[in-house]
Design a protein around this motif. Sequence first.
Motif, short mmCIF file in Angstrom:
data_model
loop_
_atom_site.label_atom_id
_atom_site.label_comp_id
_atom_site.label_asym_id
_atom_site.label_seq_id
_atom_site.Cartn_x
_atom_site.Cartn_y
_atom_site.Cartn_z
N ALA A 98 0.92 -1.32 -0.15
CA ALA A 98 0.04 0.01 -0.07
C ALA A 98 0.88 1.11 -0.14
O ALA A 98 0.60 2.16 -0.80
CB ALA A 98 -0.78 0.09 1.12
N VAL A 99 1.87 1.23 0.69
CA VAL A 99 2.93 2.38 0.82
C VAL A 99 3.35 2.53 -0.46
O VAL A 99 3.53 3.79 -0.95
CB VAL A 99 3.95 2.26 2.15
N ALA A 100 4.02 1.59 -1.21
CA ALA A 100 4.67 1.78 -2.31
C ALA A 100 3.67 2.23 -3.06
O ALA A 100 3.86 3.13 -4.15
CB ALA A 100 5.26 0.26 -2.81
N GLY B 25 2.46 6.71 -6.75
CA GLY B 25 1.32 7.49 -7.46
C GLY B 25 1.26 8.90 -7.17
O GLY B 25 0.59 9.84 -7.68
N GLY B 26 2.56 9.44 -6.58
CA GLY B 26 3.08 10.78 -6.65
C GLY B 26 2.70 11.49 -5.38
O GLY B 26 2.87 12.54 -5.27
N GLY C 115 -3.37 9.08 -8.82
CA GLY C 115 -2.24 8.63 -8.64
C GLY C 115 -2.13 7.27 -8.12
O GLY C 115 -1.52 6.25 -8.43
N THR C 116 -2.74 7.32 -6.87
CA THR C 116 -2.73 5.87 -6.12
C THR C 116 -3.37 4.96 -6.85
O THR C 116 -2.91 3.96 -6.95
CB THR C 116 -3.45 6.45 -4.79
N ILE C 117 -4.45 5.37 -7.56
CA ILE C 117 -5.51 4.24 -8.29
C ILE C 117 -4.24 3.50 -9.22
O ILE C 117 -4.09 2.35 -9.37
CB ILE C 117 -6.48 4.54 -8.89
N ALA D 189 9.81 7.52 -13.48
CA ALA D 189 8.81 8.04 -14.39
C ALA D 189 7.96 9.09 -13.84
O ALA D 189 7.64 10.17 -14.56
CB ALA D 189 8.12 6.76 -15.03
N ASN D 190 7.43 8.81 -12.75
CA ASN D 190 6.68 9.66 -11.97
C ASN D 190 7.15 11.11 -11.57
O ASN D 190 6.79 12.18 -12.06
CB ASN D 190 5.90 9.14 -10.89
#
Lengths: 502, 320
Positions: B252-254, B259-260, B272-274, B311-312
């Motif tokens: 989850a943390v990763a 996700g930024g 981002g999280t999704i 990439a993000n």
Amino acid sequence: MTTAVTTAMTTVIRVDRITKSFGGAAALTDVSVDFFPGEVHALMGMNGAGKSTLVQILSGALNPDSGTLEVGGLVQNQLNPRQARKVGISTVPQRRELVMSLTVAENIMLGQLPTSGAMVRWHSVRETAQEALRALGITIDADAIAGDLTVAEQTMVEVAREVRRGGKVLILDEPTACLGPEAAQQIRDLVLRLRDSGVAILFISHHISEVLHLADRITVLRDGRVTWAGLATETDEKGLVRDMVGRDVVSRRPVRPARSNEVGLSVRGLCDGRFLDCFDIDVRRGEIVAVLGPAGDAQSRLFDLLSGRRRFDGGQVSVAGKKLKNGKITDSLASGLRCVTGDRRRLGLIPGLTIDENVMLAQDRLDKRRIHRWSLLTRRAKPLRERYRVVSLAENPPVEQLSGGNQQKVLLAKWLGTAPSAVLLEDPTNGVDVSAMAEIHSLVDRLAGEGVAVLLASSSAEEVMRLADRVVVVRDGRRIAEYQVDRITRDELIATTLGGAL
Amino acid sequence: MSAVATLTRPVRVGKIPHAGLLLVLVGIIVFASVRTDSFLNTNNLLNVARQVSVVAVIAAGLTLLMVAGGMDFSMGGNVAVTTAVAAQMLSHGYATWLTLVTAIGLSIAVGLVNGAVVTFTNVAPFVATLATATLLDGVALLVINGMSISIDEHLSGLGSGTTFGLPNLVFVAAAVLAVVAFVMRYTSFGRDAFAIGGNEDVARLSGITVSRDKLVLYGLAGALSGLAGIMLLSRLAASSPGTGGLQLQLTAVAAVVIGGTSLAGGKGTIGGTILGVLLLGVVANVLNLLQISSYYQQISVGAVLLIAAIANLLQSSRKR
């Protein structure tokens, strides 16, 4: 990438018709400046005039689109920060770049610690650093921790570090901003000593009188062009302002309506450690009262205590007759008191949020809004943005992208737009240019005109003379004098602050 | 000057948020579809959807909390305890509703304890919640006594049922994500979280009740852990040692960080999280399908994490 060319022997840096644009917008157009050793060269201009772009080009952080930069007679086409330092150009930026947890000596020797094998020779570190300080006539203990020093002392340590590294050109970006008169004088003395030792100094400051006293040569930028350049003796205050702004800026005390006899803000017997010793002050509605003292003295504690950020040891604060609870931010806000910090980075704005959100941050919480409607937010923020003349070229960027002057206006709009009954203003024109300063001054005038009690905590005698009706001078946490501003001259006021004639 | 520059800089059309991340995700999906037929198999996709739903619920709570500058490392442990307690209650014949209420109540209590410690003692969130995480993992093992507790068909409607062809778990996760996204963007509570994460001192001086907000945020993280625990239990139909716990937490943390969302607070989006959750879920699945040895799986997951994070970051730094 250096080629020898013949040039006048004396210049250390020669900037020749430099142009630099960002994405089509010209930040500098055809700028030419010469810097000579043993001279203080002041660079002036409003926020966004191109000063920092020029400084960045000189220090190698940016490369010009066209034009040439000659250092010591050699054309430097592709300067980078490391090369710039190597050829003797060093910069002391506006934000101190010391490692606050290390000693002064370690900071001065940073990256060049003398070692034998893998071991640091501490004795040598201390000796060399102390010598570097002594050579500049600075009396700071090399063993002191950098974070414990005053801002002025930190500046001096940075200067000593750069000079020890062999800086032939020293760029000082607003070294006296946020300093009290005494500390600013120490910095100016240091600048003069450096100049006499043959260093070329590029001095950036918004204080016109300071520049006129200190600089040998002045270059004024406006919208990326040089609007005036010459010897300091050839111009005056009015001329400089006109060159910077493009028109005359008048910032004069207005005639305000007679103030009421109602006390808006009352401070009684306020004590806080060694900073405030039974401090009393009353501000009537419609009155501007200044508390003036050396930077870091009593007046800089008022924000923490009045805003409720910090509990005071004793005494009481009342707003419109109602006593505030000690150390309660919500109670301070509910009373109608608004405290505007002088440290907008740390205590004023939220850098990642947009202008609109920052402007409405306090008001929305006072209104206890639960739903955040973006279109409504824009509509409600608009009049405040207009009234406080927040200028941004993008629609609604994060506030971190604004210039210092505009950030300051956002901060004022945020607090003064909440219909306050009393206001504490801490150095309200900290780091803003002449034109923004004049605008902010009229805003404060207007505020008092509307019957708000204004307490001004300041370390600038000029600002006090311009704004206040009454001034209380403090030193070592105690009130040492009080004047009606129209019965004292600026010089007398400065003398009192510095501990001269009482 | 930078302001001048933004004026004339041409407006970039179609500036897709998280384009870099999206590209990596699409790349992996294309790769998987070409390399193995079973990836696009309906059963496999439904399975992936069920797996990511649980992570998504945890990640949603974590995103909001991290935006406010907080951190909760105990959500995985909270999940473990919730599944353990719920499994024991169901297997001992307690009513389903009572089990759910108890489990969620318990997880909220754990969240509030975290919140209270972080808010009132100034212990760094990382340290405080890492401590509770360890504690909760132990409690979970105690509750199930180190054994696997089956709940039979008790929560199968949630765990394996589908509506309109999609797993019910996906609907739960989607609802949670939508609500959190709404809260983050359109409520003062959500904007307060951004303000607190951006600069806590300024938030407090602006009249935001920082302590209360933080407590609520940790409580919410707890509540969502509880919900994720119930979802996980319904999917596995049993609670065993190692259900939930640190592995789930780290995923989850990763996902949130990929996700930024800034570890320092003040920045983050549910979108981002999704993407982060999907990316990790798909990668894990693809590696399984390709029957890659679990040693190589770990290495590959690590590599993908690194690539996605870079990439993000590249995109966000170019935007500046």
